[in-house]
Write a protein that holds these residues in place. Structure first.
Motif, PDB file in Angstrom:
ATOM      1  N   GLU A 167      25.928  32.593  59.028  1.00  0.00           N
ATOM      2  CA  GLU A 167      27.345  32.214  59.031  1.00  0.00           C
ATOM      3  C   GLU A 167      28.150  33.071  58.068  1.00  0.00           C
ATOM      4  N   GLY A 168      27.626  33.229  56.862  1.00  0.00           N
ATOM      5  CA  GLY A 168      28.326  34.017  55.856  1.00  0.00           C
ATOM      6  C   GLY A 168      28.520  35.453  56.290  1.00  0.00           C
ATOM      7  N   ARG A 169      27.508  36.011  56.933  1.00  0.00           N
ATOM      8  CA  ARG A 169      27.617  37.408  57.361  1.00  0.00           C
ATOM      9  C   ARG A 169      28.667  37.567  58.436  1.00  0.00           C
ATOM     10  N   VAL A 170      28.624  36.676  59.428  1.00  0.00           N
ATOM     11  CA  VAL A 170      29.600  36.760  60.511  1.00  0.00           C
ATOM     12  C   VAL A 170      31.014  36.534  59.967  1.00  0.00           C
ATOM     13  N   ALA A 171      31.152  35.528  59.107  1.00  0.00           N
ATOM     14  CA  ALA A 171      32.466  35.243  58.520  1.00  0.00           C
ATOM     15  C   ALA A 171      32.983  36.456  57.750  1.00  0.00           C
ATOM     16  N   THR A 172      32.094  37.103  57.015  1.00  0.00           N
ATOM     17  CA  THR A 172      32.491  38.271  56.235  1.00  0.00           C
ATOM     18  C   THR A 172      33.005  39.384  57.134  1.00  0.00           C
ATOM     19  N   LEU A 173      32.303  39.607  58.236  1.00  0.00           N
ATOM     20  CA  LEU A 173      32.746  40.647  59.165  1.00  0.00           C
ATOM     21  C   LEU A 173      34.105  40.305  59.753  1.00  0.00           C
ATOM     22  N   LEU A 174      34.263  39.067  60.189  1.00  0.00           N
ATOM     23  CA  LEU A 174      35.537  38.660  60.803  1.00  0.00           C
ATOM     24  C   LEU A 174      36.687  38.833  59.812  1.00  0.00           C
ATOM     25  N   LEU A 175      36.450  38.430  58.565  1.00  0.00           N
ATOM     26  CA  LEU A 175      37.516  38.549  57.574  1.00  0.00           C
ATOM     27  C   LEU A 175      37.814  40.010  57.256  1.00  0.00           C
ATOM     28  N   SER A 176      36.781  40.829  57.242  1.00  0.00           N
ATOM     29  CA  SER A 176      37.010  42.253  57.008  1.00  0.00           C
ATOM     30  C   SER A 176      37.867  42.850  58.116  1.00  0.00           C
ATOM     31  N   LEU A 177      37.530  42.536  59.348  1.00  0.00           N
ATOM     32  CA  LEU A 177      38.326  43.042  60.475  1.00  0.00           C
ATOM     33  C   LEU A 177      39.746  42.502  60.407  1.00  0.00           C
TER      34      LEU A 177
END
Lengths: 247, 247
Positions: A167-177
């Motif tokens: 979850e944290g990894r996916v969330a991090t990617l989404l927020l970066s984008l």
DNA sequence: CGCCCCATTGAGACGGCTCAACTTGCGTGG
DNA sequence: CCACGCAAGTTGAGCCGTCTCAATGGGGCG
């Protein structure tokens, strides 16, 4: 002078971009406080080629290093291939972002670079950039800064891979984008992902199944809405919390 | 001129190193083909301070960026602290290696830097380095290369964290250290780890228990011999195989 | 000597992987 | 126009590697 077309006005659609001076991405890939005369000198060494089609390589690991590239439109991924054929995506690049710095050291590119969709790039021949950097201190500083930023974002990525759960990894990617879209004055909450689930999984060290399940769970919890590659962030704060949470 | 002591001959013990010219690490942190006069000019801006004790910080994330540092003796780790206090070690630095580049972009250091043992560093004030780089093209190139190398090794690290299991991660670290020791003409097969199991685990995204178990297993299989922080690599090829194996 | 820190080892829990089935969208060709 | 194949994504069931928790051992130092 570079190989520009006659018509300079198709700028916003990205195919032909005659000059850095009137490029709306200038604030991203060039120093803010750069003198207009210096911009022209830089502009003169930049080459703008034909669009790269989805799946087409800009260059491959091991190719002779000649230039760094600024993405003008579309999106691009870079990836390594290990001795045993293991692939690792090392970054996604959106308009205004600069890639290719990993080739400077050995004089060969370290990554493979491939377009995720039809894309255009500005090619900046490195030896000429070096020469110009000697004459324009602001420019030297700028490229040191760009490389420094790469190092910093890689460090963040190390933390993500080392310490966060799916979850944290996916969330991090989404927020970066999201952050990178909003820098370009696009909506920070609605976006179309340029990459497949496979790419996301590869980048984040997860399988596609886990990525898919994670999207589903985030959707069920009303944090995001998912429709294929179309993503809407419904609860930015919650996403931020999830991203800042260890495994 | 820098704050050097009177006696220039304690070089090999690392406490006082008067000049880059006669430093045996020169081949690592400076360009090989650098003119001796240019080395002197660089040497003049370099500052050499008192030793840093184990556990002492050289600087912290957020401090104003002023200099990059070359490790002269000892060893150093850099680490991030996330919003929630999660720590991530981002690198270990051995003699001849240069750190601090992540501070250029924002003008504040991005990492915390702490000595793993009593260490000495050469401080290179960055604005003066920039000025000198404008005058010595070889030097500008060199620092672009050093930063490029950082980016490349970070990419390798992403692959390690994303695609390798515990054995692969530990093997990768051991081989990296081995390689870096042998570059300094030290034995590639016998070494004393400068960092704790805790540090190794943090760096590799593993718990100390897993690191410990992995060392034990590699020892049982006769790939390495472990005695606390003393490591002997018995089977380099096998270690290499293990390192190039996905999870 | 005894304390503390670091490392090791074991037992059980859990998150993400593997394998597999199914859906959906899209392009191709009959 | 539908049938078909193919690629991408979703979902479920069971397994495996690493984490968590806990106990023990060993070395350095006051």
């Amino acid at each position: 002078m570079s190989n520009v077309a006659v018509n300079n006005d198709t700028c916003s659609h990205g195919f032909i971009q005659a000059s850095c001076t009137n490029c709306n991405l200038r604030g991203l890939c060039l120093p803010l406080a750069m003198d207009i005369r210096d911009i022209d000198r830089l502009n003169d060494i930049i080459q703008r080629g034909r669009p790269i089609q989805s799946g087409e390589h800009l260059y491959r690991a091991g190719d002779k290093f000649t230039s760094v590239y600024a993405v003008r439109s579309g999106s691009i991924k870079t990836y390594l291939i290990d001795n045993d054929g293991i692939e690792q995506i090392t970054g996604f690049y959106l308009p205004g972002e600069v890639l290719g710095f990993d080739g400077i050291d050995t004089d060969n590119y370290g990554c493979n670079v491939v377009a995720l969709e039809t894309s255009t790039v500005c090619e900046i021949p490195f030896t000429r950039l070096e020469e110009l950097s000697l004459q324009i201190p602001r420019l030297q500083r700028h490229f040191f800064q760009l490389m420094s930023r790469h190092i910093q974002s890689n460090h963040q990525m190390l933390l993500t891979l080392s310490k966060k759960n799916a979850e944290g990894r996916v969330a991090t990617l989404l927020l970066s984008l999201s952050h990178r879209y909003s820098r370009r004055k696009l909506s920070p909450n609605a976006m179309r992902l340029p990459m497949s689930r496979m790419d996301i999984g590869n980048f984040l060290g997860l399988t596609i199944e886990t990525v898919s399940r994670t999207f589903s769970r985030l959707q069920k919890e009303d944090v995001i809405s998912v429709d294929g590659r179309e993503i809407v962030i419904n609860n930015h704060d919650r996403l931020n919390e999830i991203c800042h949470k260890a495994r």
